[in-house]
Write a protein that holds these residues in place. Sequence first.
Motif, PDB file in Angstrom:
ATOM      1  N   SER A 186       0.846  -1.190   0.000  1.00 46.19           N
ATOM      2  CA  SER A 186       0.000   0.000   0.000  1.00 46.19           C
ATOM      3  C   SER A 186       0.880   1.238   0.000  1.00 46.19           C
ATOM      4  CB  SER A 186      -0.927   0.022   1.223  1.00 46.19           C
ATOM      5  OG  SER A 186      -1.799  -1.084   1.225  1.00 46.19           O
ATOM      6  N   CYS A 187       0.274   2.370  -0.385  1.00 52.24           N
ATOM      7  CA  CYS A 187       1.042   3.608  -0.468  1.00 52.24           C
ATOM      8  C   CYS A 187       0.124   4.800  -0.260  1.00 52.24           C
ATOM      9  CB  CYS A 187       1.727   3.700  -1.834  1.00 52.24           C
ATOM     10  SG  CYS A 187       2.597   5.247  -2.149  1.00 52.24           S
ATOM     11  N   ARG A 188       0.561   5.723   0.596  1.00 53.57           N
ATOM     12  CA  ARG A 188      -0.117   7.016   0.734  1.00 53.57           C
ATOM     13  C   ARG A 188       0.567   7.989  -0.217  1.00 53.57           C
ATOM     14  NH1 ARG A 188      -2.116  10.190   6.128  1.00 53.57           N
ATOM     15  NH2 ARG A 188      -2.479  12.220   5.166  1.00 53.57           N
ATOM     16  N   VAL A 189      -0.171   8.465  -1.195  1.00 56.23           N
ATOM     17  CA  VAL A 189       0.403   9.216  -2.311  1.00 56.23           C
ATOM     18  C   VAL A 189       0.829  10.618  -1.877  1.00 56.23           C
ATOM     19  CG1 VAL A 189      -0.055  10.173  -4.600  1.00 56.23           C
ATOM     20  CG2 VAL A 189      -0.980   7.925  -3.969  1.00 56.23           C
ATOM     21  N   ASN A 190       2.065  10.971  -2.231  1.00 55.76           N
ATOM     22  CA  ASN A 190       2.551  12.343  -2.064  1.00 55.76           C
ATOM     23  C   ASN A 190       2.624  13.073  -3.402  1.00 55.76           C
ATOM     24  OD1 ASN A 190       2.904  12.038   0.724  1.00 55.76           O
ATOM     25  ND2 ASN A 190       4.975  11.243   0.471  1.00 55.76           N
ATOM     26  N   GLU A 191       3.019  12.333  -4.440  1.00 56.65           N
ATOM     27  CA  GLU A 191       3.144  12.915  -5.778  1.00 56.65           C
ATOM     28  C   GLU A 191       2.607  11.926  -6.805  1.00 56.65           C
ATOM     29  OE1 GLU A 191       7.132  14.080  -6.724  1.00 56.65           O
ATOM     30  OE2 GLU A 191       7.561  14.729  -4.671  1.00 56.65           O
ATOM     31  N   ILE A 192       1.931  12.458  -7.819  1.00 55.57           N
ATOM     32  CA  ILE A 192       1.465  11.620  -8.916  1.00 55.57           C
ATOM     33  C   ILE A 192       1.545  12.422 -10.209  1.00 55.57           C
ATOM     34  CG2 ILE A 192      -0.939  12.238  -8.404  1.00 55.57           C
ATOM     35  CD1 ILE A 192      -1.769   9.530  -9.609  1.00 55.57           C
ATOM     36  N   SER A 193       2.037  11.783 -11.256  1.00 57.02           N
ATOM     37  CA  SER A 193       2.154  12.445 -12.550  1.00 57.02           C
ATOM     38  C   SER A 193       2.040  11.401 -13.647  1.00 57.02           C
ATOM     39  CB  SER A 193       3.488  13.192 -12.667  1.00 57.02           C
ATOM     40  OG  SER A 193       4.577  12.296 -12.509  1.00 57.02           O
ATOM     41  N   GLU A 194       1.816  11.868 -14.855  1.00 59.59           N
ATOM     42  CA  GLU A 194       1.738  10.947 -15.985  1.00 59.59           C
ATOM     43  C   GLU A 194       3.104  10.325 -16.227  1.00 59.59           C
ATOM     44  OE1 GLU A 194       0.493  10.899 -20.745  1.00 59.59           O
ATOM     45  OE2 GLU A 194       0.640  12.785 -19.637  1.00 59.59           O
ATOM     46  N   TRP A 195       3.102   9.037 -16.532  1.00 59.79           N
ATOM     47  CA  TRP A 195       4.340   8.326 -16.833  1.00 59.79           C
ATOM     48  C   TRP A 195       4.420   8.107 -18.339  1.00 59.79           C
ATOM     49  CZ3 TRP A 195       4.921   2.415 -16.832  1.00 59.79           C
ATOM     50  CH2 TRP A 195       6.245   2.054 -17.144  1.00 59.79           C
ATOM     51  N   VAL A 196       5.429   8.700 -18.935  1.00 55.44           N
ATOM     52  CA  VAL A 196       5.653   8.542 -20.372  1.00 55.44           C
ATOM     53  C   VAL A 196       6.850   7.624 -20.556  1.00 55.44           C
ATOM     54  CG1 VAL A 196       6.151   9.699 -22.544  1.00 55.44           C
ATOM     55  CG2 VAL A 196       4.749  10.845 -20.810  1.00 55.44           C
ATOM     56  N   LYS A 197       6.606   6.441 -21.112  1.00 54.40           N
ATOM     57  CA  LYS A 197       7.684   5.486 -21.325  1.00 54.40           C
ATOM     58  C   LYS A 197       8.689   6.030 -22.329  1.00 54.40           C
ATOM     59  CE  LYS A 197       5.374   1.089 -20.307  1.00 54.40           C
ATOM     60  NZ  LYS A 197       5.070  -0.265 -20.838  1.00 54.40           N
ATOM     61  N   GLN A 198       9.964   5.801 -22.031  1.00 57.63           N
ATOM     62  CA  GLN A 198      11.010   6.205 -22.959  1.00 57.63           C
ATOM     63  C   GLN A 198      11.023   5.263 -24.156  1.00 57.63           C
ATOM     64  OE1 GLN A 198      13.000   8.915 -22.673  1.00 57.63           O
ATOM     65  NE2 GLN A 198      11.841   9.480 -20.841  1.00 57.63           N
TER      66      GLN A 198
END
Length: 207
Positions: A186-198
């Motif tokens: 589990s994780c309490r979110v601090n930061e979230i952003s779109e993930w663009v694969k290289q």
Amino acid sequence: MIKAEATVNGIISRSAMMKIGKDGKPFTAMTVKVDVTDRNGSGISVEISVGKDGYDTNEAAKLTIGQRVEIVGTMNFKKRTEHLYVNLSAKQIALNPASQTDSVTGDLEFKGTIGKHIDRKTDKNGGNYQIFSGFSTEKVAETFEFTWVRFVRFSNDECKALVPSGKVEIKGELELGCYQEKLNLSCRVNEISEWVKQQIPNMNQNA
């Protein structure tokens, strides 16, 4: 990809020994047991495989079964069929820590895909929060393994990246739990952003 910079407090269940890595260099290997409980108070014992670069005979002689240790390092997770394995690349190992309670704390980093459902809720004080799950995929031989993480995000701000089946990069507080005698992340979110694969460049393409 799922990893965490973590601190583990637990009991050595397999004494330290020297092993040789693929690079031909020695490292210290041992196993540490940590008890993890669920909300009802029942729990499981999690065996964490620990590796530390180099081997010191005097240090290894103290890292024996039954000793309580506190270890700081990088934690990785490996899913195989129904079992989730935990590995810790140790940076520091301390004997007889001040706390005598099993614990795993740290900062989780996740790159993967959000599930199909996002629950948007409001707490007693009118604050908004979101509950959702996401998975990271690893190819093993001819099959794929999916490691799931349950996330909670406390925020009134809208997040464009937080959509069903979205690709995201998340950073937050790690929590280990269990459900039906299986280890859960589990994780309490601090930061979230779109993930663009290289994108992997085409080496055959002419410049």
